[in-house]
Write an enzyme that holds these catalytic residues in place. Sequence first.
Site, PDB file in Angstrom:
ATOM      1  N   SER A 131      46.379  52.797  52.084  1.00 16.16           N
ATOM      2  CA  SER A 131      47.268  53.610  52.908  1.00 16.16           C
ATOM      3  C   SER A 131      48.415  52.746  53.453  1.00 16.16           C
ATOM      4  CB  SER A 131      46.464  54.290  54.014  1.00 16.16           C
ATOM      5  OG  SER A 131      47.204  55.345  54.587  1.00 16.16           O
TER       6      SER A 131
ATOM      7  N   ASP B  68      46.410  64.599  48.250  1.00 14.55           N
ATOM      8  CA  ASP B  68      46.321  63.803  49.479  1.00 14.55           C
ATOM      9  C   ASP B  68      47.030  64.551  50.611  1.00 14.55           C
ATOM     10  OD1 ASP B  68      46.727  61.886  51.553  1.00 14.55           O
ATOM     11  OD2 ASP B  68      46.666  60.245  50.110  1.00 14.55           O
TER      12      ASP B  68
ATOM     13  N   HIS C  15      42.607  61.791  50.694  1.00 15.06           N
ATOM     14  CA  HIS C  15      43.167  60.531  51.191  1.00 15.06           C
ATOM     15  C   HIS C  15      42.047  59.509  51.299  1.00 15.06           C
ATOM     16  CE1 HIS C  15      46.155  57.994  53.099  1.00 15.06           C
ATOM     17  NE2 HIS C  15      45.250  57.661  54.011  1.00 15.06           N
TER      18      HIS C  15
END
Length: 324
Positions: free
Chosen positions: A130, A258, A286
């Site tokens: 991320s 996501d 995610h």
Amino acid sequence: MQTLWPALHARRVAGPRIAYRRERWDTPDGDFVDVDWLEPAAPAGAPLLVLFHGLEGSSRSHYAEAFAGWARSHGVGLAVPHFRGCSGEPNRAPRAYHSGDFAEVGWLLARFQGAQRARGGGPVLAVGVSLGGNALLRWAGEAGVSAGTLVAAVAAVCSPLDLAAGAQAIGRGFNRQVYTRLFLRSMKTKARAKLAQHPGLFDAGRLRAARDLIAFDDLFTAPLHGFAGAGDYYRRASAKPVLADIRVPALALNAQNDPFVPAASLPRAGEVGRHVTLWQPPEGGHVGFCQGRAPGHVFWLPRAVGGWLLAQAEVPARAGHASS
């Protein structure tokens, strides 16, 4: 569900609980970074995988423990450097961390490369998750050909490579009600502690009024790290514009569903250089990619990404636990 369930319920590792050994590294600006090393240490000559965590993450995040389990079963060393303020102790300096912190990433990777060389270890590989993945790819693009002196390959997992698109997505609908509230609760607490540590650093009233990440970034993240505001921060910190400049093997894995990263914002083949590989499966959420019967497991992610990194470094994957 593909995002929340894996983080809360899915099996992370096969075998014993992950154990770490912590080191504290002093930074050039008088602050510190805490690094967690996987224990027991990998055999001499083994490659080292450096994992950069996501927003408000740590070495105990589900994905970090999953990668640690994979590394343990494949004879690979693993280290998790915590971005400032994420190791459980407030850092000293006014600054914190941000999505485009490529200077910090480069300094850390140089330290890891030096430590690995000193112990006669194998190549250094890096994965960012991320926020950490955007910072890692931004570093690789900024470093160009010199990146190859520090790492053999890099990978970004579920990273918002277009930060403006990601910030807008997390501020809408379900995301705003769940994820935004979750992140802001932690981030505001740390910001208030930072204000007590450095009075006058920012406007406390604006912090109380901030209801989304864009407002928080405009008040705190951007000005503390040299950006004019949230918009300037998102433009200058996003990795997407520099993907064509990367000169080491790089993987960008993004699920098309996501909730934080709109599929329309993902890079296309024509927007990256020949060193960048794009994996964009239709599902996964995610940092999810859960498989198996309930409660399921998250072994696929480290196995696929870790295997790709070893292949780029031409390191044979050592046979490990069948589900690791």
